[in-house]
Scaffold this motif. Sequence first.
Motif, PDB file in Angstrom:
ATOM      1  N   ASP A 134       0.764 116.536 -77.486  1.00 19.21           N
ATOM      2  CA  ASP A 134       2.096 116.376 -76.932  1.00 19.21           C
ATOM      3  C   ASP A 134       1.963 115.638 -75.601  1.00 19.21           C
ATOM      4  O   ASP A 134       1.164 116.046 -74.742  1.00 19.21           O
ATOM      5  CB  ASP A 134       2.745 117.752 -76.718  1.00 19.21           C
ATOM      6  N   ALA A 135       2.723 114.563 -75.429  1.00 22.43           N
ATOM      7  CA  ALA A 135       2.594 113.736 -74.224  1.00 22.43           C
ATOM      8  C   ALA A 135       2.841 114.530 -72.945  1.00 22.43           C
ATOM      9  O   ALA A 135       2.100 114.390 -71.971  1.00 22.43           O
ATOM     10  CB  ALA A 135       3.544 112.541 -74.296  1.00 22.43           C
ATOM     11  N   ASP A 136       3.873 115.376 -72.924  1.00 19.83           N
ATOM     12  CA  ASP A 136       4.169 116.139 -71.709  1.00 19.83           C
ATOM     13  C   ASP A 136       3.027 117.079 -71.355  1.00 19.83           C
ATOM     14  O   ASP A 136       2.661 117.206 -70.177  1.00 19.83           O
ATOM     15  CB  ASP A 136       5.474 116.926 -71.863  1.00 19.83           C
ATOM     16  N   ALA A 137       2.459 117.746 -72.370  1.00 14.70           N
ATOM     17  CA  ALA A 137       1.333 118.654 -72.115  1.00 14.70           C
ATOM     18  C   ALA A 137       0.136 117.878 -71.585  1.00 14.70           C
ATOM     19  O   ALA A 137      -0.553 118.336 -70.664  1.00 14.70           O
ATOM     20  CB  ALA A 137       0.967 119.411 -73.394  1.00 14.70           C
ATOM     21  N   MET A 138      -0.115 116.681 -72.154  1.00  8.87           N
ATOM     22  CA  MET A 138      -1.227 115.847 -71.708  1.00  8.87           C
ATOM     23  C   MET A 138      -1.018 115.398 -70.261  1.00  8.87           C
ATOM     24  O   MET A 138      -1.926 115.501 -69.430  1.00  8.87           O
ATOM     25  CB  MET A 138      -1.365 114.622 -72.626  1.00  8.87           C
ATOM     26  N   ILE A 139       0.180 114.932 -69.963  1.00 10.04           N
ATOM     27  CA  ILE A 139       0.495 114.452 -68.612  1.00 10.04           C
ATOM     28  C   ILE A 139       0.331 115.585 -67.600  1.00 10.04           C
ATOM     29  O   ILE A 139      -0.257 115.401 -66.538  1.00 10.04           O
ATOM     30  CB  ILE A 139       1.918 113.837 -68.585  1.00 10.04           C
ATOM     31  N   ASP A 140       0.826 116.768 -67.948  1.00 12.06           N
ATOM     32  CA  ASP A 140       0.677 117.930 -67.061  1.00 12.06           C
ATOM     33  C   ASP A 140      -0.796 118.280 -66.862  1.00 12.06           C
ATOM     34  O   ASP A 140      -1.235 118.530 -65.737  1.00 12.06           O
ATOM     35  CB  ASP A 140       1.418 119.150 -67.618  1.00 12.06           C
ATOM     36  N   ALA A 141      -1.550 118.322 -67.966  1.00 15.83           N
ATOM     37  CA  ALA A 141      -2.975 118.697 -67.888  1.00 15.83           C
ATOM     38  C   ALA A 141      -3.760 117.714 -67.020  1.00 15.83           C
ATOM     39  O   ALA A 141      -4.699 118.107 -66.329  1.00 15.83           O
ATOM     40  CB  ALA A 141      -3.582 118.772 -69.284  1.00 15.83           C
ATOM     41  N   LEU A 142      -3.382 116.449 -67.062  1.00 17.63           N
ATOM     42  CA  LEU A 142      -4.085 115.420 -66.295  1.00 17.63           C
ATOM     43  C   LEU A 142      -3.550 115.279 -64.868  1.00 17.63           C
ATOM     44  O   LEU A 142      -4.128 114.556 -64.060  1.00 17.63           O
ATOM     45  CB  LEU A 142      -3.988 114.067 -67.008  1.00 17.63           C
ATOM     46  N   GLY A 143      -2.442 115.945 -64.572  1.00 15.37           N
ATOM     47  CA  GLY A 143      -1.818 115.773 -63.253  1.00 15.37           C
ATOM     48  C   GLY A 143      -1.366 114.346 -63.045  1.00 15.37           C
ATOM     49  O   GLY A 143      -1.394 113.819 -61.927  1.00 15.37           O
TER      50      GLY A 143
END
Length: 153
Positions: A134-143
């Motif tokens: 999921d793009a949002d989860a990835m973006i959050d995980a990567l900061g």
Amino acid sequence: MSEDRAITALDAAGIAYTVTRHGPVGSLDEAARARGVEPRSIIKTLVVRRADDDFLFVLVPGDRQISWPKLRALLGVSRLSMPDKDIARQVTGYERGTITPFGSTSAWPVIADEGVTGTVSIGAGAHGVAATVDADAMIDALGAQIAAVTEPL
């Protein structure tokens, strides 16, 4: 193995993902078919150099390319470049075409284009290996910082 490093980093990030393994592909459309996503959902991880020993990752939807004027304006710099394949490998631990922020040997800042949305497929450290997330989860995980930094191909 580079793939193991990326998968370990995905696990550590605590986000759900599915690994897809496929043979060589010759185009964006082939990669999208092999991964079961739309071409725009294939996420290219590009390494950009701001200065000597100062790099960042830019996540770009498959059907788009970096807009250098937009990226320079966002970063407040007048000059950016892409390192050659040897430097890219040196600063990430990954070969070009397999680069991902997950498991990179250096934790460079990440900018995600605003078009990185929905279910996406990002490289997972080896040729023909990708993680669907999921793009949002990835973006959050990567900061990651979200910004409009691309233009159509």
